[in-house]
Design an enzyme around this catalytic site. Sequence first.
Site, PDB file in Angstrom:
ATOM      1  N   LYS A 294       0.842  -1.195   0.000  1.00 22.21           N
ATOM      2  CA  LYS A 294       0.000   0.000   0.000  1.00 22.21           C
ATOM      3  C   LYS A 294       0.884   1.254   0.000  1.00 22.21           C
ATOM      4  O   LYS A 294       1.971   1.253   0.580  1.00 22.21           O
ATOM      5  CB  LYS A 294      -0.888   0.026   1.251  1.00 22.21           C
ATOM      6  CG  LYS A 294      -1.974  -1.026   1.267  1.00 22.21           C
ATOM      7  CD  LYS A 294      -2.806  -0.921   2.527  1.00 22.21           C
ATOM      8  CE  LYS A 294      -3.859  -2.014   2.577  1.00 22.21           C
ATOM      9  NZ  LYS A 294      -4.900  -1.849   1.537  1.00 22.21           N
ATOM     10  N   ARG A 368     -10.753 -11.052  -0.563  1.00 18.15           N
ATOM     11  CA  ARG A 368     -11.602 -11.963  -1.342  1.00 18.15           C
ATOM     12  C   ARG A 368     -11.022 -13.373  -1.382  1.00 18.15           C
ATOM     13  O   ARG A 368     -11.758 -14.341  -1.551  1.00 18.15           O
ATOM     14  CB  ARG A 368     -11.813 -11.406  -2.746  1.00 18.15           C
ATOM     15  CG  ARG A 368     -10.571 -11.303  -3.595  1.00 18.15           C
ATOM     16  CD  ARG A 368     -10.740 -10.346  -4.777  1.00 18.15           C
ATOM     17  NE  ARG A 368     -10.779  -8.961  -4.328  1.00 18.15           N
ATOM     18  CZ  ARG A 368     -10.970  -7.917  -5.133  1.00 18.15           C
ATOM     19  NH1 ARG A 368     -11.161  -8.118  -6.431  1.00 18.15           N
ATOM     20  NH2 ARG A 368     -10.985  -6.690  -4.650  1.00 18.15           N
TER      21      ARG A 368
END
Length: 520
Positions: A294, A368
């Site tokens: 990130k 996910r």
Amino acid sequence: MTALTLSTSSAAALRADAVVVGVAKGAKGPVVAAGAEAVDKAFGGKLAAVLETLGATGAEGEVTKLPAASGLKAPVVLAVGLGDVPAKDDGYDAETLRRAAGTASRALSGSKKGAFALPIEDVASAAAVAEGALLGAYTYDKSNGGSAKDSKNAKNTKNAKDADKKNNGPLAEVALVGGKPRDKAYKAAAERATALVEEINRARDLINTPSNLLNPADFAAEAVAAAKEHGLKTEVLDEKALKKGGYGGILGVGQGSEAPPRLVRIAYTHPKAEKTLALVGKGITYDSGGISLKPAGHNETMKCDMSGAAAVFATVVAAARLGLRVNLTGWLALAENMPSGSATRPGDVLSMYGGKTVEVLNTDAEGRLVLADAITRAGEEKPDAIVDVATLTGAMVLALGNRTFGIMTNDEAFRTSLHEIAEEAGEQSWPMPLPTHLRKGIDSPVADLANMGERMGGGLVAGIFLKEFVADGITWGHLDIAGPAFNEAGPFGYTPKGGTGAAVRTLVRLAERAADGDLG
């Protein structure tokens, strides 16, 4: 936890640190709301005029404190804004009352007792005031980081003692004026509010706990401890069991960390249950993004990436405490997503639980992957419905903002039902589509599918990916709580800064409906 009592005493006669009254925004100035008649009488019927002199307007969230008039046992009157005066005979809606009560509780932080003389017309309004007041009273105990593991030692240190001194603590007691302690319905509403909020606060504590004090094993231990306390069944799969079982998604996300992943099954059953509901929570105890690191400024709050698992955990315990006639199983998919020499790389292919393969195009799309394994496993038990909860995509925050979560399902009626349930529970949500044309974007030349697709509509793409792992014939819903799960701004209403416990109220209400035989 703040105590809740139902009081038949007059607001004027109740001994407390402050008496809380509602004030609305009228056409000609502030209007004192119902419930405060005794307080207004002590001011000679001129409480509204006094408040207006002090600058009060009745706007939502406004707080005005003033010394009590003679004849009141409480030394302070706290007037909290309710917003516009409702249309004739409509009364104040539940969420308005929740927010006003929460605002008042925050304003009374550190006090021993608050007498809440807000408009209570029936059991529903009493429940709303109770929930709001208890939710607003929450404070995070910095002395132990909210971690049960650390609390045994931290409170014995000087730093912990210093932290305790700085923390005023929550309002100790909420006395609900107009409550009916001998009425079964009012008593049940108070008990429900207490159990519900205590579990929401459990989720908030977990979310606020620093990642060095809450890794996947620590989270699993918290679940096991709560299960023992409340008579729940648990199963914890460690890294060895996950490898043996073929949980490639959870293992792939967690393999870059020194803290190995876990999959926790926590289950509540009722002997007369007719419906079975499975809840799946994303539990990334820290998300660095992995190799797809990130950017600066996006890492600092990533301890909150387990908010979905915290919500699922809290919901199962709340259902047990409330004795709901439903079978409820929570799946906590726990991992820490870190970059290292052993981390999954972009371009790697993972073999998921159940046999499907996934090309990992972005290691920061890790939620996910852990959810896919858990959803597949949950489906093997053939529940009536599966609902997963996750701080899944920044795209959902861009679409809906910081206070609203998105709802996606494989069943239109269920999507509508979940939206209605969230609204009923007082949580902001919005139904989102799963456009079929976006499915092609997650095709992969080297695997069954990829974990990334088109950039535009990324939140919907994530939902489409998860749908691929739902067994045929099972109703499924996906709540993307990336926006409301963690409040980085200042507190408002009953919502604190930091972890909010988003989706717990919606999931508990869903479980209550399932207990009544209704899943939408």
